[in-house]
Structure formats: structure tokens, C-alpha cells
Design an enzyme around this catalytic site. Structure first.
Site, short mmCIF file in Angstrom:
data_model
loop_
_atom_site.label_atom_id
_atom_site.label_comp_id
_atom_site.label_asym_id
_atom_site.label_seq_id
_atom_site.Cartn_x
_atom_site.Cartn_y
_atom_site.Cartn_z
N ILE A 1 13.80 -7.65 0.27
CA ILE A 1 14.21 -6.61 -0.70
C ILE A 1 14.40 -5.31 0.08
CG2 ILE A 1 13.63 -5.33 -2.78
CD1 ILE A 1 11.80 -7.66 -3.61
N SER B 1 12.10 -2.54 3.22
CA SER B 1 10.83 -2.17 3.85
C SER B 1 10.11 -1.18 2.95
CB SER B 1 11.09 -1.50 5.20
OG SER B 1 11.77 -2.39 6.03
N GLY C 1 4.38 -2.36 4.38
CA GLY C 1 4.81 -3.75 4.51
C GLY C 1 6.22 -3.93 3.98
N THR C 2 6.77 -5.10 4.28
CA THR C 2 8.14 -5.37 3.85
C THR C 2 8.09 -6.22 2.59
OG1 THR C 2 8.72 -5.33 6.17
CG2 THR C 2 10.36 -6.25 4.67
N LEU C 3 8.99 -5.92 1.66
CA LEU C 3 9.02 -6.67 0.39
C LEU C 3 10.07 -7.77 0.43
CD1 LEU C 3 8.52 -3.35 -0.78
CD2 LEU C 3 7.67 -4.94 -2.47
N LYS D 1 4.65 -8.79 -0.56
CA LYS D 1 4.57 -7.63 0.33
C LYS D 1 3.89 -8.16 1.59
CE LYS D 1 4.28 -3.36 -1.60
NZ LYS D 1 3.72 -2.09 -2.07
N ASP E 1 4.48 9.82 -7.94
CA ASP E 1 5.91 9.75 -7.62
C ASP E 1 6.67 9.06 -8.76
OD1 ASP E 1 8.26 9.96 -6.24
OD2 ASP E 1 7.78 8.51 -4.67
N1 LIG Z 1 7.21 -6.63 -8.32
C1 LIG Z 1 8.43 -6.23 -7.99
N2 LIG Z 1 9.51 -6.81 -8.53
C2 LIG Z 1 10.76 -6.41 -8.18
N3 LIG Z 1 11.01 -5.42 -7.29
C3 LIG Z 1 9.97 -4.80 -6.74
C4 LIG Z 1 8.62 -5.17 -7.05
N4 LIG Z 1 7.79 -4.39 -6.36
C5 LIG Z 1 8.57 -3.57 -5.66
N5 LIG Z 1 9.88 -3.81 -5.87
C6 LIG Z 1 11.01 -3.12 -5.24
O1 LIG Z 1 10.61 -2.69 -3.96
C7 LIG Z 1 10.60 -1.26 -3.91
C8 LIG Z 1 9.40 -0.81 -3.08
O2 LIG Z 1 8.21 -1.13 -3.78
P1 LIG Z 1 6.92 -0.21 -3.69
O3 LIG Z 1 7.35 1.21 -3.88
O4 LIG Z 1 5.90 -0.73 -4.62
O5 LIG Z 1 6.46 -0.47 -2.21
P2 LIG Z 1 5.94 0.53 -1.12
O6 LIG Z 1 7.03 1.39 -0.59
O7 LIG Z 1 5.22 -0.33 -0.12
O8 LIG Z 1 5.00 1.46 -1.92
P3 LIG Z 1 3.45 1.67 -1.99
O9 LIG Z 1 3.25 2.99 -1.39
O10 LIG Z 1 3.23 1.63 -3.44
O11 LIG Z 1 2.75 0.58 -1.29
C9 LIG Z 1 10.59 -0.80 -5.36
O12 LIG Z 1 11.16 0.47 -5.53
C10 LIG Z 1 11.38 -1.89 -6.03
O13 LIG Z 1 12.77 -1.64 -5.89
#
Ligand SMILES: Nc1ncnc2c1ncn2[C@@H]1O[C@H](COP(=O)(O)OP(=O)(O)OP(=O)(O)O)[C@@H](O)[C@H]1O
Length: 429
Positions: A125, A127, A131-133, A152, A256
């Protein structure tokens, strides 16, 4: 004196009338037994003292070994993780990632997902900040039909601090518990590297992409009608406020609030994601300046732009910006103001004008979120009531329309966001 006494005196060579001889005669009961008792007591006391001093010394050598959980845990996370009735103690004395994981995994036993239940194919999805999603498929013992989840993944190589932080975030989800408007943790894989956090997949995804897609002349996709009415904006807004109220009840805030950090389902249920800042508030009592500097300025309340302590009322300010985002179908806030000039703009007492698509009722709600003074802003619960009242007379028929399509790179520039931080579930074509 009996026969036995008389015999004793003869053995001790003293006469029957000798009074001092009594002491000699009863020396066993009078001297030896008490002396033995006192001696035993002193030895016991010495052992206890020695054990106590040894304990004190070893604590001085390993400060924090009774501490808990994640790396920056400045609060007693062990107690708070125990919010669900279990006390989770994670030793911080571990010096290697492997030994830390060995100690950290048993308390998370209920959350562990066997890795073989996750598909090997993962679709990135983007970074994230920790971690990477990825999208992945998961089967469970109860349900062999694969379901989509979001992983993640903490990228390797992993340092001890990063591993502790990642585990701390998992514990944070556990501590928060379930709320229908917060993205849900399904489980984790932490017994060895790579570390996975398994989150529910919210489809179609982020609200900002949804809003942009509503601009297109569409159509239904994945059962979701890409149309938005004023009444639906209130419906979405109320759910966000419920999530904020839930965080507020735990003395937390999100930090945020923005359309890009809200996920929407096809039934218009929304869920707040990006809970990393709330995790910092939970563990450190505040958002670190390093993280604050990554938050786009145009969504921040004046006190946060001035680097003053943040609170739930700062989220309320951002909620006003979120309403603006929704009613403009994802326009960047303050389009005519460069992101770095936003503080001066607000200091001059200015706020955004009412967008043409916005009713007076909705604009008056936005304005109450944008009071310079925090105390003058409503709390999420009050705001929720205002939204409910406005929703009763809101238009449920007219679909919001904005003819211009969004070019994500241009949007990123005007909004003051790094383009790579935007979701890619939207395409101009
Ligand atoms: N459960 C989910 N289902 C679908 N898309 C998601 C999901 N979780 C996150 N995403 C997508 O990934 C993006 C990044 O997620 P998120 O902001 O939670 O991660 P992060 O940058 O690691 O933040 P954090 O500081 O909360 O750990 C989100 O804006 C969304 O577009």
C-alpha cells in the site's frame, strides 16, 4: 526438692542449702536455651539483611528491569496494558532483539497469528511511519475462506529500540480495545522477525481518495456509491467524533485528524487510522517534536503551530478542516496560502471562507472549531450534538459536485503534504 534435684546437687558437688547452686543446677533452661534462641534469631536477621542488600545492588545495576513494554514507555505501560485484566510485564533488560521477542511474545499469545495463515503474496500500500503497509490474504481455522487484511511490516534490519516500539504499538491497540470507528487490530506475528501487525482491511480505503473519486462522473464501485450529500457528511463526521470521544475518555487525542487518515467502508462506516501519534501521547504524555514536524501544517490548530502542548481541542480544530475537505470533495485547505505562511495567516485573525458548496449551518460548525482560543472550541461530544441537530434539516438528495479532477502531485504541493504520503488508491483517469 525431689530425688532428681538432690542427685543433681550431689553431682555438682554443692550442699543442699547452697542458693547459688540453683543457677548451676538450671543452667540448661536459664542460659543455654535462651542463648541458642537469640543466636538463631541473629543469624536469621543477618541472612534477611544480606538478601535485602543483594536485591538492592542488583536493582541498581539493572535500572528499569521492572519496567514494561515499549521503548519510550515513560508511563507504567504494564499497568495500562493490563486494562483488559492481565498484567503484562515485558523486561527491558534484553540486549538482543531475539531475546526481547522471546520475552515479549508470551504476553501477546492471544494475538499471535500463525504465519502460514497469511498469504505469501503481498501488495504494497505504502510506507508508513513505523513499517510498510501491505494488503495480504488471511485464512483462519474457523474460516478457511481467505479474507483480506492489512499487514504492517517492520522492515529489517531491526534494532532493539524499533522492535520494542513496534511491540509497544501492538500493546497500545490491545489497551485501546475495540471501537467501531477505530481501525481494528486482528493480531500479530512477533515470535520472530519480520514483525507483523495484522489490521482489518477497510475497503475501499482512505476517505481522501473516496472524496476525489466522488468528483468523477461515477458510478458504483465495490458496492460503494461514489456520491456524497450534506447529510452523509454529517453521518461521517459524527463517527469521527465518536472515535475522538473514545480517545478523549482515555486521556488521549489523535493528533492528525484529516481525510487521508480516515478509512471508509462501502456502507459509509468510517474508521480513524494513523494511531501512532496517540500512541506517543499514551507512552510519553505528548507528541514528540520529531513527529510534530511531519504533520501537515494546514490541519494544525494555532497552539500546535506555536509548538504549545496539544490536546483534544486541537483535534476539534482539525475536525473543522475535515468538514471543509468533505464539503469540497477533497480540496486542499487554504488553497491561496503557502503552507509555511499558515501561522501568520491565522495570527491575522483569518479563517477559511465558506465554500460555495457549504451550507451556512455547516459553516457555523466549522467556525466554532476554528476559535483561536482552545477553551472556546467545543469538545467532541458537544460537537456531535451540533452535528446531529444540523443533520436533521440537512439535504439528503443533492449530490455534491466539483468538476475539476485532482492531480495528486499538485494537491500535495498546495496542501503541504509529501506526495508519497498520499494513498495511491486514486487515479486521475
Ligand atoms: N486497515 C487499513 N485498511 C486500509 N488501508 C489502510 C489501513 N491502515 C492503513 N491504511 C492505509 O495506509 C496509510 C498509512 O496508515 P497509517 O497512517 O495507519 O500508518 P503509519 O504511517 O505507520 O502511521 P502510524 O504513525 O499510525 O503508525 C493510511 O493512510 C491508509 O491509506
Amino acid at each position: 526438692m525431689g530425688e532428681k534435684g538432690r542427685l543433681n546437687r550431689v553431682l555438682l558437688e554443692c550442699s543442699l542449702s547452697d542458693k547459688l547452686c540453683v543457677v548451676q543446677e538450671h543452667q540448661y533452661e536459664v542460659i543455654i536455651v535462651p542463648a541458642l534462641l537469640v543466636g538463631g534469631f541473629l543469624i536469621l536477621l543477618a541472612i534477611i539483611l544480606w538478601l535485602f542488600i543483594r536485591g538492592q545492588r542488583s536493582q541498581r545495576q539493572h535500572p528499569g528491569t521492572r519496567g514494561t513494554a515499549a521503548a519510550p514507555a515513560s508511563r507504567d505501560l504494564s499497568q495500562e496494558v493490563a486494562g483488559q485484566g492481565e498484567k503484562v510485564l515485558l523486561p527491558l533488560k534484553e540486549t538482543s532483539v531475539e531475546s526481547f521477542l522471546r520475552a515479549a511474545t508470551p504476553p501477546l499469545a492471544k494475538l499471535q497469528i500463525p504465519r502460514e495463515q497469511l498469504s505469501d503474496v503481498m501488495e504494497k500500500i505504502r510506507s508508513g511511519s513505523c513499517g510498510t503497509l501491505y494488503h495480504a490474504m488471511m485464512t483462519t481455522r474457523d474460516n478457511p475462506t481467505p479474507k483480506s487484511v492489512v499487514l504492517k511490516v517492520l522492515a529489517e534490519p531491526v534494532g532493539l529500540q524499533e522492535a520494542q516500539d513496534f511491540i509497544g504499538r501492538i500493546q497500545f491497540y490491545q489497551y485501546l480495545g475495540k471501537h467501531k470507528n477505530l481501525v481494528q487490530l486482528e493480531g500479530c506475528c512477533t515470535e520472530r522477525l519480520p514483525l507483523y501487525m495484522v489490521l482489518e482491511d477497510v475497503v475501499p480505503g482512505d476517505l481522501l481518495s473516496f472524496l476525489w473519486t466522488c468528483r468523477k462522473d461515477v458510478m458504483t464501485m465495490d458496492g460503494l456509491l461514489y456520491d456524497l450529500t450534506e447529510k452523509q457528511i454529517y453521518h461521517i463526521g459524527k463517527q469521527v467524533l465518536l472515535a475522538l470521544e473514545f480517545l478523549q475518555d482515555k486521556n488521549l487525542f489523535h493528533g492528525d485528524v484529516a481525510a487521508r487518515n480516515i478509512l471508509i467502508q462501502s456502507d459509509l462506516t468510517v474508521k480513524l487510522c494513523h494511531l501512532g501519534l496517540a500512541y506517543e501521547v499514551h507512552t510519553q504524555g505528548a507528541i514528540s517534536s520529531a513527529r510534530t514536524s511531519t504533520i501537515p501544517l494546514k490541519w494544525l490548530a494555532p497552539e500546535r503551530l506555536l509548538l504549545k502542548p496539544a490536546s483534544i481541542r486541537g483535534d476539534v480544530w482539525s475536525f473543522g478542516i475535515l468538514l471543509y475537505e468533505m464539503v469540497t470533495l477533497g480540496a486542499p485547505p487554504y488553497p491561496e496560502v503557502p503552507p509555511t505562511s499558515i501561522l501568520q495567516y491565522l495570527q491575522r485573525g483569518k479563517i477559511m471562507k465558506r465554500p460555495s458548496s457549504c451550507t451556512h449551518a455547516m459553516y457555523s460548525i466549522m467556525k466554532c472549531c476554528w476559535h483561536w482560543s482552545e477553551d472556546s472550541r467545543p469538545l467532541p461530544a458537544e460537537l456531535c450534538l451540533r452535528l446531529e441537530a444540523a443533520s436533521r434539516s440537512a439535504n439528503d438528495k443533492a449530490v455534491l459536485q466539483v468538476p475539476e479532477l485532482v492531480v495528486p502531485e499538485l494537491y500535495a504541493d498546495v496542501a503541504g503534504i509529501r506526495a508519497e504520503n498520499l494513498s495511491y488508491s486514486y487515479s486521475v483517469l
